[in-house]
Structure formats: C-alpha cells, structure tokens
Write a protein that holds these residues in place. Structure first.
Motif, PDB file in Angstrom:
ATOM      1  N   ASN A  30      -3.160  -9.196   0.550  1.00  0.00           N
ATOM      2  CA  ASN A  30      -4.351  -8.360   0.361  1.00  0.00           C
ATOM      3  C   ASN A  30      -5.237  -8.388   1.605  1.00  0.00           C
ATOM      4  O   ASN A  30      -5.750  -7.360   2.045  1.00  0.00           O
ATOM      5  N   ALA A  31      -5.378  -9.614   2.184  1.00  0.00           N
ATOM      6  CA  ALA A  31      -6.243  -9.753   3.369  1.00  0.00           C
ATOM      7  C   ALA A  31      -5.668  -8.973   4.550  1.00  0.00           C
ATOM      8  O   ALA A  31      -6.382  -8.248   5.262  1.00  0.00           O
ATOM      9  N   VAL A  32      -4.339  -9.104   4.728  1.00  0.00           N
ATOM     10  CA  VAL A  32      -3.682  -8.420   5.849  1.00  0.00           C
ATOM     11  C   VAL A  32      -3.807  -6.892   5.683  1.00  0.00           C
ATOM     12  O   VAL A  32      -4.108  -6.154   6.629  1.00  0.00           O
ATOM     13  N   ALA A  33      -3.599  -6.435   4.442  1.00  0.00           N
ATOM     14  CA  ALA A  33      -3.674  -5.002   4.166  1.00  0.00           C
ATOM     15  C   ALA A  33      -5.081  -4.486   4.440  1.00  0.00           C
ATOM     16  O   ALA A  33      -5.264  -3.395   5.018  1.00  0.00           O
ATOM     17  N   ALA A  34      -6.120  -5.253   4.060  1.00  0.00           N
ATOM     18  CA  ALA A  34      -7.509  -4.847   4.268  1.00  0.00           C
ATOM     19  C   ALA A  34      -7.814  -4.770   5.749  1.00  0.00           C
ATOM     20  O   ALA A  34      -8.441  -3.807   6.225  1.00  0.00           O
ATOM     21  N   LEU A  35      -7.342  -5.768   6.505  1.00  0.00           N
ATOM     22  CA  LEU A  35      -7.583  -5.796   7.954  1.00  0.00           C
ATOM     23  C   LEU A  35      -6.909  -4.597   8.630  1.00  0.00           C
ATOM     24  O   LEU A  35      -7.479  -3.946   9.509  1.00  0.00           O
TER      25      LEU A  35
ATOM     26  N   SER B  23       3.159   2.157   0.130  1.00  0.00           N
ATOM     27  CA  SER B  23       2.729   2.045  -1.276  1.00  0.00           C
ATOM     28  C   SER B  23       1.255   1.681  -1.288  1.00  0.00           C
ATOM     29  O   SER B  23       0.805   0.890  -0.455  1.00  0.00           O
ATOM     30  N   ASP B  24       0.495   2.243  -2.220  1.00  0.00           N
ATOM     31  CA  ASP B  24      -0.938   1.924  -2.273  1.00  0.00           C
ATOM     32  C   ASP B  24      -1.224   0.770  -3.255  1.00  0.00           C
ATOM     33  O   ASP B  24      -2.353   0.430  -3.496  1.00  0.00           O
TER      34      ASP B  24
ATOM     35  N   ALA C  59      10.016  -9.302   0.634  1.00  0.00           N
ATOM     36  CA  ALA C  59       8.792  -8.821   1.269  1.00  0.00           C
ATOM     37  C   ALA C  59       7.811  -8.341   0.218  1.00  0.00           C
ATOM     38  O   ALA C  59       8.206  -7.784  -0.802  1.00  0.00           O
ATOM     39  N   LEU C  60       6.520  -8.635   0.507  1.00  0.00           N
ATOM     40  CA  LEU C  60       5.448  -8.104  -0.339  1.00  0.00           C
ATOM     41  C   LEU C  60       4.810  -6.972   0.461  1.00  0.00           C
ATOM     42  O   LEU C  60       4.388  -7.182   1.613  1.00  0.00           O
ATOM     43  N   GLY C  61       4.782  -5.822  -0.073  1.00  0.00           N
ATOM     44  CA  GLY C  61       4.259  -4.712   0.678  1.00  0.00           C
ATOM     45  C   GLY C  61       3.013  -4.117   0.044  1.00  0.00           C
ATOM     46  O   GLY C  61       2.908  -4.062  -1.171  1.00  0.00           O
ATOM     47  N   LEU C  62       2.038  -3.695   0.939  1.00  0.00           N
ATOM     48  CA  LEU C  62       0.816  -3.023   0.446  1.00  0.00           C
ATOM     49  C   LEU C  62       0.306  -2.154   1.600  1.00  0.00           C
ATOM     50  O   LEU C  62       0.029  -2.663   2.692  1.00  0.00           O
ATOM     51  N   GLY C  63       0.175  -0.865   1.329  1.00  0.00           N
ATOM     52  CA  GLY C  63      -0.270   0.045   2.375  1.00  0.00           C
ATOM     53  C   GLY C  63       0.734   0.035   3.518  1.00  0.00           C
ATOM     54  O   GLY C  63       1.934   0.213   3.299  1.00  0.00           O
ATOM     55  N   THR C  64       0.227  -0.293   4.749  1.00  0.00           N
ATOM     56  CA  THR C  64       1.096  -0.255   5.924  1.00  0.00           C
ATOM     57  C   THR C  64       1.637  -1.635   6.295  1.00  0.00           C
ATOM     58  O   THR C  64       2.287  -1.785   7.322  1.00  0.00           O
ATOM     59  N   VAL C  65       1.284  -2.609   5.533  1.00  0.00           N
ATOM     60  CA  VAL C  65       1.736  -3.970   5.920  1.00  0.00           C
ATOM     61  C   VAL C  65       2.791  -4.534   4.948  1.00  0.00           C
ATOM     62  O   VAL C  65       2.842  -4.158   3.786  1.00  0.00           O
ATOM     63  N   ARG C  66       3.581  -5.458   5.549  1.00  0.00           N
ATOM     64  CA  ARG C  66       4.575  -6.169   4.734  1.00  0.00           C
ATOM     65  C   ARG C  66       4.489  -7.675   5.076  1.00  0.00           C
ATOM     66  O   ARG C  66       4.436  -8.031   6.250  1.00  0.00           O
ATOM     67  N   VAL C  67       4.388  -8.461   4.090  1.00  0.00           N
ATOM     68  CA  VAL C  67       4.367  -9.927   4.292  1.00  0.00           C
ATOM     69  C   VAL C  67       5.724 -10.463   3.800  1.00  0.00           C
ATOM     70  O   VAL C  67       6.097 -10.277   2.641  1.00  0.00           O
TER      71      VAL C  67
END
Ligand code: ADP
Length: 617
Positions: A59-64, A116-117, A132-140
């Motif tokens: 969530n933090a990475v996606a927000a940044l 994915s939003d 991988a966990l994906g959110l928006g443009t990032v993948r962890v």
C-alpha cells in the motif's frame, strides 16, 4: 504365599500399574498437545503479521508511486523494504514494461503486467515460492520461503506447510519429521489477511523417547512393592485366622471329648454352651437355662457346706467341696468339680466355666483298672514262680541226696539206738520211745523235703528268641515295686535304650527276679538300701549287673555259691542261684557273683548278644 493370592496380587498389580501408566501417558500427551497448540498459535500469529507487513509495504509503495512517480519511489523504496526479508523485489510497471526498483534478493519469474486498482495476488508460472502483490503500477515480490526466520521456530521440531488458496498447491514447507513417530499432532488454520488467505498446516511428531518411561517404571515398582506388602499382610492375616480357627476347633474338640461335664456360662449365670458329658450329668440343661436351677449342688456331707450364692458369683476359681451331691430327679449323685471365671483382655468378666463329674463311676473305673493291673502282675508272678521251680534232674538228684542224707543218717542212728535199747534186758522204754520219735520226726522231715521237691515240674525246653534285657529288667522291677517301696529302696538304673540278647524271655526274667529278690532279702536289715542295675556290652555279650547295699555274701555262702540247697535263709530252698546259673549257661551265657567293693553283693548275668542271623526273629 498361596497360589490364588499370588495370582490375585499379580492381577491387581497389573491393573493398578496399567492405570497409573495410562494416566501418566495421558498427562504427558495433554501437555505435549498444549505445547504444540501454543507453538502453532504463535507461528500462525507471526506469519499473519508478516503477511500484514508486506501488504502494508504494498500500500505504501503504491501510494508513493501515485503521488511522487517512479523517481520518488526509487528514492525511498530500498529503505522501505529492508526490514522485510520476505520482500525480494519491488517493481514499477508501465506501458513499456516493469522496472525493478530495489536490488533483487532473488531472480524474479516472468509475469506480464496487469494493472489493477485494488490489491491482487499474482502466481507466476514456475515461480515456486515466489508470488507478487500488485496494486496500481507497482508490484511487490514476496518469497514465501523467507516468511519464516529460523529464530521464529520453536525448540521442539515442527513441520509447517503453507498452501496456495484454491488449487491447494504447496507454496512453502519447513519439514522436521521423525520416523518412526510414537505420536503425531496436526492442525490446519488459515493465515490472517483477506488478500492472502493461505491455508497453513502445522504438524509435529514425537519419538518413543518422549513417553515418561522413568515415571512409569517408578510407578510400576512402587505399586509392585505395595501389592507385595499387601499380599504378605493378607497371607499372614489369613494364616493367623486359620491358626486361630484350628485352635478354636482343637479347643472345641477337647471340650467335646472330655468325659467331664463342661458348661460355659455368661456373667449372669445362664448357660451359653455345654459339652455332651454335661448334658449327661445335668438334667434339664439347655442353652439359656439358669445354671443354679439345672445344677442344684448341696454339700451336706462336707465339713464346709456349700454357699451357693458365693459359689456362683465367685470372682476367683472355686472347687466344689468334698461330698458335694447333685439332686438329679429323685437320685442324689456324688459329684466333683469347680467353677472358674473367664476374664477378657481388660480384666472384664466374660463369664464362667463349670466343670463337673460324677464321682461314683470314676472311682469304679479306677478300681476296675487297678484290679486288671494287679491281675496281670499276679499272672506274671505265677508264671515266674512256676518256672522258678524248674531244675535239672542232676541238680535235683544231688540236692535230694544231700538233703535226705542227713535225716536218713539220723533215722539209722535213731533206729540202731532204739534196737539196742529194746534188746537190753531192762529195757528203758521211755528212751526207746524218744529214739523212735526221733526216727519218726526225721522221716517226716524227709517226706517234707520230697514233697517240696515233688512240686518242682519238668523243665520246659528253652526258647531262643530276641529278648530285650532292658525291658526284662523293667518287668521285674515292676513286679517287685511294692516290696521296694515298702523297704524304701533307692533304685539306680544305668541302661541303654535297648540291649537285645538271644534267650528265653521267661527264663531271663526268672534269673533277674532271683537276683533282685536275693538283693531285697539281703537289704532287709540294713539302714541304707540301694539297688543298682547296669548294662554293659562287651565281646558280643550283654552283661546285666545287679548290685545291692545289703549284708553281702558270708564266707560260707561264697564258698558254696551256686551249689544247690545252700541257703542261709530260714525258709529258703537254696535253689535260686544254682538254677539261675544253670539257666544262664543253658542260654549260652553265664551267671557270676561275689561281694561288691564297698558293701553288699554283686551278681553279673552275661548273655549272648542278639544278631539278626539268629533264628526266631
Ligand atoms: P535262697 O534264696 O533260697 O536262699 P539262693 O540260691 O537264691 O537260695 O541263694 C543262696 C544263698 O546265697 C542265700 O541264702 C544267701 O545267703 C546268699 N545270697 C544270695 N544272694 C545274696 C545277696 N545279694 N546278698 C547276700 N547274700 C546272698
């Protein structure tokens, strides 16, 4: 220990030992289960936190990325993921593809970008434990193998498996199994977040060593000791009970067998128990009866009349006074007996015991037995007296000649004198009468001697059987007991248990009787009367020595010892010793005699020792 007790003790011990061991096992199992559950809960909590942490990072990475773009993200992302070793990479994706923003901790599998939003989980093909966990443009990127740190693991070995939701494919495994396992626990849970609801399975094996063997062995040993002690105690108790029962039966048997009437009373004087003899003596006797009524004693013939009240209430043993009679119906029976109180352990009166016997029948029985005994003694004496008259023909002839010689010589002398007197002219008739009277007297004496000798019977052939000299001597002492008691003779016997000789029992006893009778005769007029009978064995012979403390043998008696008709006694025949010696020699032995060293005479009868080869065993 009896067999049934042993078996029961063993079974009891097996049951108690098994129950105890089972309880110990159960307790250990419960404790292990609790530990396993605790370890599983702790691990579940730790892993759930890890999942939450990586989602927070996502969530933090996606927000940044949304606010600052890839440049800002690139600046902070390395510091953001450092504390989480399971996050192996962070990627930023765009239309041109994905770019890794961190130094990758592992090689990443290929995964096409799918914007994915909302947070999603991607499982790339061939990714193994990586997803991988994906959110928006990032993948962890997460490596499930790194979710668990070695320091997270509990001390006890534990197997842990994490599966993918849905297909249930194994994502991560930490295995620690034991073969063979004595016990296994297993629990399945679901890891914490809605995004990553991974099924997780915990499994733990225990080896045989984890059972409480020591405690179980100690328990078994302890219960074995207790069971053994218990069985010993029980056996001892049972034996004591049995002994008591036997004792009771014996006492009961004695009471039942007694010819005296025995009645057990309670402290108030009521009959509790009575033996058969008591029922025969006391009329109307029954349990519960009042003893005073069934035993109305009167001591009217006695010096001290019976005080019934005192007698029945006695606190010490009482004897019925002499001459006590029992009124039985119309008859009065002379009785003897007594009353003895019975006391308990603490001195309390338990009751009393009355013993009673009829005196009349008892006396009659005693007299009858006395008569029978005397009869036997008389018969024995008659037999021996009969045998004592036996003699050899030679001895009789010699004795006869010797005895008759003197009166015959006298008769001849008297006859010659009478003849001479009568042939004289002036015959002195009174002197001639005297001479004839002398002849008559001597002739009568001769006739008397012949009459006495005629009574001697022919000698019976001697037997050759096994004779116990000890028994023979005892028989003779029994015969002479009355005389010895009258004289107050002190008898000393030095006998072995047995002394078997070959002989004729009657003749042997006859010889001993002669010796003992002579000894008693010789001690008539001395103050100290001692008789010693001893037995010794030598040279295949037993020798019985009879020694007395009497007058001893005179010089004349010594000179003609064992010759017939040698007697110093007024009414003696002088045949005893000669006959005894003849009998002893006839049996293959001998009889010798002389004076004892100190005082008195001493005669020794030697007879051949019995051997088992002798006939007539
Ligand atoms: P009796 O007893 O008939 O006289 P015995 O032959 O038995 O015949 O004894 C012969 C004599 O030997 C006796 O009269 C007695 O003088 C003497 N005599 C025998 N035994 C003893 C003895 N123990 N002590 C003293 N004198 C004895």
């Amino acid at each position: 220990m009896p067999r049934p007790v042993r078996i029961w003790t063993l079974l009891l011990w097996l049951a108690v030992a098994s129950l105890g061991s089972w309880a110990l096992l159960y307790e250990r199992k419960a404790a292990l289960r609790e530990l396993f559950d605790l370890d599983a809960r702790v691990l579940h909590r730790v892993l759930s936190q890890r999942l939450e942490q990586q989602e927070t990072v996502l969530n933090a990475v996606a927000a940044l990325a949304e606010q600052g773009g890839p440049q800002v993200l690139g600046r902070y992302v390395q510091a953001l993921v450092r504390p989480y070793p399971q996050i192996v990479a962070v990627e930023h994706c765009g239309a041109g593809g994905c770019e890794t923003l961190t130094v990758p901790r592992a090689a990443l599998p290929t995964l096409p970008y799918a914007p994915s939003d909302h947070p999603t989980v991607h499982w790339p093909a061939g990714g193994g434990a990586r997803y991988a966990l994906g959110l928006g443009t990032v993948r962890v990127w997460v490596d499930a193998q790194a979710l668990l740190h070695p320091s997270d693991l509990p001390r006890a070995p534990l197997t842990l498996q994490i599966f993918r939701p849905g297909p249930g494919k194994l994502v991560m495994e930490h295995a620690s199994r034991i073969h063979p396992a004595a016990l296994s626990f297993r629990v399945e849970k679901q890891l914490g977040t809605p995004l990553e609801p991974f099924p997780i399975r915990f499994h733990r094996d225990y080896s045989w060593a984890m059972w409480p063997w020591g405690a179980m062995a100690a328990w078994s040993a302890l219960t074995a000791c207790v069971a053994w002690g218990l069985a010993r105690g029980l056996t001892a108790r049972r034996q004591a009970e049995r002994a008591l029962l036997n004792e009771r039966h014996r006492a009961q048997g004695i009471v039942e067998a007694s010819t005296d009437g025995i009645v057990v009373l309670d402290p108030q004087g009521s009959v509790v128990q009575a033996n058969p003899a008591a029922f025969g003596i006391l009329e109307g006797l029954h349990p519960g009866a009042e003893i005073r009524k069934v035993a109305p004693f009167q001591a009217t013939l006695s010096q001290a009349p019976l005080n019934a009240a005192q007698f029945w209430q006695a606190a010490a043993a009482q004897v019925l006074p002499d001459g006590t009679v029992l009124q039985r119906g119309s008859e009065r029976v002379l009785v003897e007996g007594g009353l003895t109180p019975l006391f308990g352990e603490h001195g309390q009166l338990l009751g009393r015991v009355l013993t009673v016997r009829e005196v009349g029948p008892l006396r009659q029985r005693m007299l009858a037995q006395l008569d029978a005994g005397e009869q036997r003694v008389r018969e024995h004496e008659t037999l021996l007296a009969h045998v004592s008259r036996l003699s050899t023909l030679g001895e009789m002839s010699a004795g006869l000649a010797h005895e008759l010689n003197q009166p015959l010589t006298a008769i001849v002398s008297y006859g010659q004198a009478a003849l001479r007197l009568l042939t004289e002219e002036d015959a002195d008739l009174s002197r001639a009468r005297q001479a004839v009277q002398g002849m008559v007297g001597q002739a009568q004496r001769s006739a008397e001697i012949i009459a006495r000798l005629r009574t001697l019977v022919r000698r019976a052939p001697a037997q050759r059987v096994k004779v116990d000299l000890v028994q023979a001597a005892h028989n003779i002492l029994t015969l002479c007991r009355a005389d010895m008691q009258r004289l107050g003779v002190e008898v000393n016997l030095q006998f072995p248990p047995t002394a078997f000789v070959t002989g004729d029992p009657v003749q042997v006893e006859q010889i001993i009787l002669n010796l003992v009778r002579n000894a008693l005769d010789a001690m008539q007029d001395v103050p100290e009367r001692r008789l010693l009978l001893s037995l010794a064995q030598a040279r295949r012979q037993w020798t019985l020595t009879v020694q007395d403390s009497g007058t001893g043998l005179s010089v004349a008696a010594l000179a003609h010892l064992f010759q017939p008709f040698q007697t110093a006694k007024r009414d003696g025949l002088g045949l005893g010793l000669s006959l005894s010696q003849t009998l002893a020699q006839g049996l293959g032995g001998d009889l010798s005699g002389g004076n004892a060293q100190a005082r008195g005479a001493r005669f020794s009868l030697a007879l051949p020792q019995w051997t088992d080869h002798d006939p007539g065993t």
